[in-house]
Design a protein around this motif. Structure first.
Motif, PDB file in Angstrom:
ATOM      1  N   GLN A  76       0.833  -1.207   0.000  1.00  0.00           N
ATOM      2  CA  GLN A  76       0.000   0.000   0.000  1.00  0.00           C
ATOM      3  C   GLN A  76       0.867   1.256   0.000  1.00  0.00           C
ATOM      4  O   GLN A  76       0.593   2.214  -0.743  1.00  0.00           O
ATOM      5  CB  GLN A  76      -0.910   0.001   1.236  1.00  0.00           C
ATOM      6  CG  GLN A  76      -1.800   1.248   1.326  1.00  0.00           C
ATOM      7  CD  GLN A  76      -2.489   1.355   2.677  1.00  0.00           C
ATOM      8  OE1 GLN A  76      -2.353   0.469   3.526  1.00  0.00           O
ATOM      9  NE2 GLN A  76      -3.226   2.423   2.872  1.00  0.00           N
ATOM     10  N   THR A 128      -7.204  -2.902   2.192  1.00  0.00           N
ATOM     11  CA  THR A 128      -8.267  -3.794   2.662  1.00  0.00           C
ATOM     12  C   THR A 128      -7.697  -5.079   3.249  1.00  0.00           C
ATOM     13  O   THR A 128      -8.100  -5.522   4.331  1.00  0.00           O
ATOM     14  CB  THR A 128      -9.225  -4.135   1.508  1.00  0.00           C
ATOM     15  OG1 THR A 128      -9.763  -2.917   0.954  1.00  0.00           O
ATOM     16  CG2 THR A 128     -10.371  -5.009   1.991  1.00  0.00           C
ATOM     17  N   LEU A 161      -4.505   5.232 -11.803  1.00  0.00           N
ATOM     18  CA  LEU A 161      -5.699   4.477 -11.437  1.00  0.00           C
ATOM     19  C   LEU A 161      -5.325   3.070 -10.973  1.00  0.00           C
ATOM     20  O   LEU A 161      -5.867   2.564  -9.984  1.00  0.00           O
ATOM     21  CB  LEU A 161      -6.647   4.397 -12.642  1.00  0.00           C
ATOM     22  CG  LEU A 161      -7.988   3.674 -12.408  1.00  0.00           C
ATOM     23  CD1 LEU A 161      -8.802   4.389 -11.335  1.00  0.00           C
ATOM     24  CD2 LEU A 161      -8.789   3.597 -13.708  1.00  0.00           C
ATOM     25  N   GLY A 162      -4.360   2.461 -11.679  1.00  0.00           N
ATOM     26  CA  GLY A 162      -3.903   1.122 -11.292  1.00  0.00           C
ATOM     27  C   GLY A 162      -3.273   1.112  -9.906  1.00  0.00           C
ATOM     28  O   GLY A 162      -3.552   0.238  -9.077  1.00  0.00           O
ATOM     29  N   SER A 189      -3.834   3.282  -7.580  1.00  0.00           N
ATOM     30  CA  SER A 189      -4.890   3.579  -6.608  1.00  0.00           C
ATOM     31  C   SER A 189      -5.667   2.315  -6.243  1.00  0.00           C
ATOM     32  O   SER A 189      -5.963   2.062  -5.064  1.00  0.00           O
ATOM     33  CB  SER A 189      -5.851   4.633  -7.161  1.00  0.00           C
ATOM     34  OG  SER A 189      -5.179   5.852  -7.387  1.00  0.00           O
ATOM     35  N   LEU A 190      -6.013   1.515  -7.271  1.00  0.00           N
ATOM     36  CA  LEU A 190      -6.720   0.253  -7.019  1.00  0.00           C
ATOM     37  C   LEU A 190      -5.851  -0.701  -6.192  1.00  0.00           C
ATOM     38  O   LEU A 190      -6.329  -1.378  -5.280  1.00  0.00           O
ATOM     39  CB  LEU A 190      -7.111  -0.402  -8.351  1.00  0.00           C
ATOM     40  CG  LEU A 190      -8.233   0.290  -9.142  1.00  0.00           C
ATOM     41  CD1 LEU A 190      -8.405  -0.377 -10.513  1.00  0.00           C
ATOM     42  CD2 LEU A 190      -9.543   0.242  -8.359  1.00  0.00           C
ATOM     43  N   LEU A 191      -4.547  -0.741  -6.514  1.00  0.00           N
ATOM     44  CA  LEU A 191      -3.623  -1.586  -5.752  1.00  0.00           C
ATOM     45  C   LEU A 191      -3.570  -1.141  -4.294  1.00  0.00           C
ATOM     46  O   LEU A 191      -3.568  -1.976  -3.379  1.00  0.00           O
ATOM     47  CB  LEU A 191      -2.223  -1.509  -6.380  1.00  0.00           C
ATOM     48  CG  LEU A 191      -1.122  -2.311  -5.666  1.00  0.00           C
ATOM     49  CD1 LEU A 191      -1.442  -3.805  -5.679  1.00  0.00           C
ATOM     50  CD2 LEU A 191       0.237  -2.031  -6.320  1.00  0.00           C
ATOM     51  N   SER A 192      -3.563   0.187  -4.101  1.00  0.00           N
ATOM     52  CA  SER A 192      -3.534   0.725  -2.734  1.00  0.00           C
ATOM     53  C   SER A 192      -4.792   0.335  -1.965  1.00  0.00           C
ATOM     54  O   SER A 192      -4.718  -0.039  -0.794  1.00  0.00           O
ATOM     55  CB  SER A 192      -3.390   2.247  -2.789  1.00  0.00           C
ATOM     56  OG  SER A 192      -3.460   2.803  -1.488  1.00  0.00           O
ATOM     57  N   ILE A 193      -5.959   0.413  -2.630  1.00  0.00           N
ATOM     58  CA  ILE A 193      -7.226   0.066  -1.970  1.00  0.00           C
ATOM     59  C   ILE A 193      -7.262  -1.411  -1.600  1.00  0.00           C
ATOM     60  O   ILE A 193      -7.630  -1.779  -0.480  1.00  0.00           O
ATOM     61  CB  ILE A 193      -8.414   0.422  -2.893  1.00  0.00           C
ATOM     62  CG1 ILE A 193      -8.529   1.946  -3.054  1.00  0.00           C
ATOM     63  CG2 ILE A 193      -9.714  -0.156  -2.349  1.00  0.00           C
ATOM     64  CD1 ILE A 193      -9.519   2.381  -4.112  1.00  0.00           C
ATOM     65  N   ILE A 194      -6.849  -2.265  -2.545  1.00  0.00           N
ATOM     66  CA  ILE A 194      -6.857  -3.717  -2.280  1.00  0.00           C
ATOM     67  C   ILE A 194      -5.873  -4.067  -1.162  1.00  0.00           C
ATOM     68  O   ILE A 194      -6.190  -4.832  -0.243  1.00  0.00           O
ATOM     69  CB  ILE A 194      -6.503  -4.488  -3.571  1.00  0.00           C
ATOM     70  CG1 ILE A 194      -7.607  -4.310  -4.618  1.00  0.00           C
ATOM     71  CG2 ILE A 194      -6.291  -5.973  -3.269  1.00  0.00           C
ATOM     72  CD1 ILE A 194      -7.241  -4.826  -5.997  1.00  0.00           C
TER      73      ILE A 194
END
Length: 578
Positions: A24, A70, A59-60, A62-67
């Protein structure tokens, strides 16, 4: 604190949480750099395709950071909650296996606080460490390095800002840490007063001490509340100050950055990225500060929990314990020159106690309040250990038996009748899990409890409230006697367990004990205040100030023992005259 976590947290779950946390941070640290590229190479040159390409990369990430965030939260929560669960299990196991001497060292209210509130404090700090502390540390290092790469001249601003933050956090810790540490002891006090009010509510009402107890609770509550308010004031004060420092830092970065841009020593995109890295550095520093403020409170909680684990029992067990024998008949119990002294007591409560008992005999203990009757019978199942002398069962020192095996041979009815919430059948099976309904009814018949149990249409499935509050004192006492009788034991100990019974029920119950085949082959020890309860015992011990001042049958003591004669005078002769 780390000692408590050892063996109670899954190392693989912790590694997984750290891995996703690092992932993250890497994703978050790449975003400012990509923003800088968009401004420097896309916006300035009007290259829309470049903006889209870099935008998709952002965007990629950002999605990696969110996953990753989580997964990190899930694993951190799992690890810390598992730690809390294991700690509560271990504390409860420790408490269940404590000797009575160990129980006396920590108040019940404090034990409850340690099992609940203190464990929660440790859980919270560990989830903060796995979630915030490590992330803040990695982000602080990573953001500092990347900010220096963007412009090493602007990083000199942090040489001024960080010492200011450090001094402020130091002052914050100086005032906040003692308040956080005090929270646990004040929670203990609040729980103690509240628990005493709940358990003693009838006494409070009977003596019209409602207002006094309300004042006690209000005093404890105000003390706890004021301390919590002071903590929150300190914490609330910290946020605007830190925000002001961060805002001042941003102003300084923009001021000096604008000059560098004007002199073409820095690009606009790099300034934007530097400002983002600066925010990450200061935010990381702030998160570390918050964690370090919480750690002392958790450390205090960990110390309190460790005190429970460090309680050492003096009830040592033999390396090669004697095998216990629950078979009926041929058992003997012997006290040889036994002394006992409570911890920190000025003098012994028992001195030079000597007597013998064999299967089929009933031993009666009688004496004034504080004469040592309960202390004596507590030595039989080794709830306490002798200070001198020896207690033997079947010719073997009690210390040679495993505690579990020894206590399996003794069925004990405590002075205070306690029933557990659930069904009556569950309570009756407390000493024998595989007891049949026939065995339970047989025990209830002996204890003179079957009549009122049968009156309830649910029979053995009737509901029992906490402490058996839906029964009268006499009914509770008879049910606890029945519970002890369900258990097949070599020794049955009744600690003033007939006090709430009327004389008729007392006499009928004792006669039923004599008539029962199993009880006739067991050793029965009865502590009583009433002469009538022990008059037909095979051996009566008269205790006075911790010493056995007489032993024999009722007829013998009645003729020769002055203390026994005084008890008879106080209970029978003077009563008859009245």
């Amino acid at each position: 604190m780390f000692k408590l976590a050892k063996g109670r947290m899954s190392i693989w779950v912790v590694i997984g949480a750290v891995f996703f946390m690092v992932l993250q941070v890497i994703a978050n640290l790449n975003l400012p750099n990509l923003t800088s590229d968009i401004v420097n190479n896309g916006v300035v040159n009007g290259d829309i395709d470049y903006i889209w390409r870099v935008g998709l990369k952002m965007l990629g990430f950002s999605l990696l950071s969110i996953i990753a965030a989580t997964c990190n939260v899930f694993l951190s929560s799992r690890a810390s909650m598992k730690l809390g669960s294991n700690l509560r299990d271990d504390i409860y196991t420790k408490v269940i296996n404590m000797s009575n001497d160990e129980y006396d060292q920590i108040e019940t209210s404090s034990m409850i606080t340690r099992t609940t509130n203190d464990v929660i404090q440790i859980q919270n700090v560990y989830i903060m460490m796995l979630r915030m502390m490590l992330m803040a540390l990695v982000m602080l290092i990573g953001a500092s390095f990347l900010a220096y790469n963007k412009n090493h001249q602007l990083t000199s601003i942090f040489l001024v800002v960080l010492p200011i933050l450090l001094i402020f956090v130091g002052i914050l810790l100086y005032f906040a840490v003692p308040k956080f540490k005090a929270m646990q002891t004040k929670t203990d006090r609040l729980n103690r007063v509240f628990r005493e009010g709940l358990t003693g509510v009838r006494v409070i009402r009977a003596f019209r001490q409602d207002q006094f107890e309300q004042d006690r609770f209000e005093d404890a509550n105000k003390d706890f509340t004021q301390n919590a308010i002071n903590v929150n004031i300190i914490m609330a004060f910290s946020f605007p100050v830190i925000q002001m420092i961060m805002s001042g830092t941003n102003v300084a970065i923009v001021w000096f950055g604008a000059k560098l841009i004007g002199s073409q020593a820095m690009q606009v995109g790099n300034l934007i990225a530097f400002m983002t890295y600066a925010a990450q550095i200061l935010m990381s520093f702030m998160m570390l500060s918050m964690v370090f403020i919480m750690i002392p409170r958790a450390q205090a909680s960990a110390k309190r929990i460790q005190e429970v684990f460090d309680l050492s029992s003096e009830l040592a067990e033999d390396d090669a314990p004697v095998k216990s024998d629950r078979a009926l008949g041929d058992h003997s119990l012997e006290f040889e020159h036994v002394d006992y002294r409570y911890a920190n007591a000025e003098k012994p409560v028992l001195t030079n106690v000597n007597f013998q008992a064999k299967s089929g005999q009933t031993i009666g203990l009688i004496g004034g309040t504080g004469s040592g009757k309960t202390s004596l019978i507590n030595l039989i199942p080794r709830l306490y250990d002798v200070a001198a002398g020896q207690v033997s069962l079947d010719g073997n020192n009690l210390k040679r038996y495993g505690l579990h095996d020894l206590q399996d041979m003794v069925s004990f009815v405590p002075q205070k009748a306690i029933l557990f919430k659930g069904t009556l059948r569950d309570n009756m099976k407390f000493g024998k899990k595989d007891a049949t309904d026939e065995e339970i009814w047989h025990a209830l018949d002996i204890a003179q409890a079957s009549d009122f149990v049968r009156e309830n249409p649910e029979g053995l499935d009737q509901y029992v409230e906490q402490n058996g509050d839906n029964y009268s004192g006499g009914q509770r006492q008879r049910l606890t006697i029945a519970r002890a009788l369900v258990k097949q034991a070599a020794i049955y100990v009744f600690d003033d367990s007939f006090s709430a019974l009327d004389f008729k029920t007392d006499a009928v119950l004792r006669q039923a004990l004599k008539n029962d085949e199993h009880m006739r082959q067991s050793i029965i020890v009865i502590v009583a205040q009433r002469i009538a309860t022990v008059a037909d015992a095979d051996l009566i011990l008269v205790l006075d100030d911790g010493e056995v001042v007489g032993q024999g049958t009722h007829a013998e003591l009645k003729e020769s023992n002055q203390v026994y004669q005084e008890i008879i005078d106080s209970q029978i002769r003077k009563g008859d005259e009245a």
